[in-house]
Design an enzyme around this catalytic site. Structure first.
Site, PDB file in Angstrom:
ATOM      1  NE  ARG A 179      -3.724  -2.299  -0.111  1.00 15.48           N
ATOM      2  CZ  ARG A 179      -3.423  -3.431  -0.765  1.00 15.48           C
ATOM      3  NH1 ARG A 179      -2.283  -3.530  -1.439  1.00 15.48           N
ATOM      4  NH2 ARG A 179      -4.255  -4.448  -0.771  1.00 15.48           N
ATOM      5  CB  SER A 228      -9.600  -0.421   3.344  1.00 17.82           C
ATOM      6  OG  SER A 228     -10.233  -1.541   2.778  1.00 17.82           O
ATOM      7  CD  GLU A 298      -5.752   0.977   2.500  1.00 10.18           C
ATOM      8  OE1 GLU A 298      -6.190   0.763   1.361  1.00 10.18           O
ATOM      9  OE2 GLU A 298      -5.638   0.078   3.347  1.00 10.18           O
TER      10      GLU A 298
END
Length: 321
Positions: A179, A228, A298
């Site tokens: 990520r 998310s 995130e």
């Protein structure tokens, strides 16, 4: 919150600018959370050349930020001083190329890339059907789902640096990790080239349907959410940590933790940006208290709070359990 209008000064300094500038543009209108304050200036570049011209000629001390579809973004209530760049139609091209490759602009939604690849008989990109947002965000965060990540299929990406220089970056140049990309955060991605494999359109579309069905059954895709919220810590699932900490359904003001998937925060009762950030920080504090693990956001948080209001971890301290 209202900022001084600097659009006329910018136009005077950049007479050949072709893109559109909007003063005090409400960010809540263009983000999936539908919360937060205004951008001092919202700039819609006409194309890559226009973007490069703007970056080359803008005042050096003027802060700039780039957003895509606004899916993975939380804007604070005080808004964003400086210029928010929102890529539009000049970055929306999709072209299938020889050798089972597909070239796309970075404003193209991930799901649209998956569909275009399928229709061209290019396998390997069906996972993008399960990722909200646009290709620009996918490049920045090495977006992935169902066992495949952006790094697995990317050939190269184009980006413009803060001085207006254009770069072509190989997948190796991107410095992908989980990520994350190591490309400087102030570089703006404009285009991506992907490598797929031969596939039958019907089979690829069927795989995409499975991804879509999974999302619909397991994620609150019809709610006002940013996707998310927290990254999965090594060896753990963020949602399980949140659930174990007793945060499923937890509410702060107009924001709540999804009952369906507790790594999603939802604006279901007119939440402010502070409500959403405070909820997230409260979840982080409770997970830390119960597991010893510090969850990492995130979702990108952008801008400043209203005057005198806290941000970040300080918000959790203001919540009564």
């Amino acid at each position: 919150m209202t900022y001084p209008d600097i659009t006329q000064d910018l136009k005077a300094a950049m007479p050949d600018l072709r893109g559109r500038l909007a003063a005090n543009a409400p960010m809540a209108d263009i983000t999936w959370f539908r919360a937060g304050g205004p951008a001092q200036v919202l700039y819609f570049p006409a194309d890559e050349a226009d973007l490069a011209y703007f970056l080359k000629h803008k005042p050096k001390d003027l802060p700039t930020f780039v957003i895509g579809l606004g899916s993975n973004l939380l804007v604070r209530d005080g808004g964003v001083p400086g210029v928010v760049i929102r890529l539009g139609r000049g970055f929306a091209g999709i072209t299938a190329e020889d050798g089972h490759r597909i070239r796309v602009g970075t404003v193209v939604p991930d799901v649209k890339v998956a569909r275009a690849a399928a229709e061209a008989g290019i396998a390997g990109l069906a996972f993008y059907r399960g990722i909200p947002g646009s290709i620009g965000g996918a490049l920045r965060m090495n977006a992935g789902a169902h066992g495949t990540e952006t790094k697995d299929v990317l050939v190269e990406a184009r980006a413009v640096d803060p001085q207006g220089n254009i770069h072509v970056l190989s997948s190796e140049d991107m410095g992908f990790t989980y990520r994350h990309s190591s490309v400087p955060t102030d570089w703006i991605f404009t285009e991506a080239l992907y490598q797929g494999t031969p596939g039958e359109p019907a089979d690829i579309l069927a795989a995409m349907d499975e991804v879509a069905e999974y999302r619909e059954q397991n994620q609150p895709i019809k709610e006002r959410t940013g996707g998310s919220t927290f990254k999965n810590p090594p060896g753990h699932s963020a949602w399980k940590l949140v659930d174990t900490a007793g945060c499923r359904g937890l509410r702060v003001g107009g924001a709540s933790v999804s009952e369906k998937h507790c790594n999603f925060l939802i604006n279901d009762q007119g939440a402010t940006g502070e409500d959403i950030e405070r909820l997230g920080e409260t979840v982080r504090a409770r997970v830390k208290a119960t597991s010893g693990i510090t969850l990492e956001w995130e979702i990108i948080r952008l801008g400043q709070p209203l005057e005198g209001r806290p941000v970040g971890e300080a918000l959790a301290e203001t919540v009564v359990s």
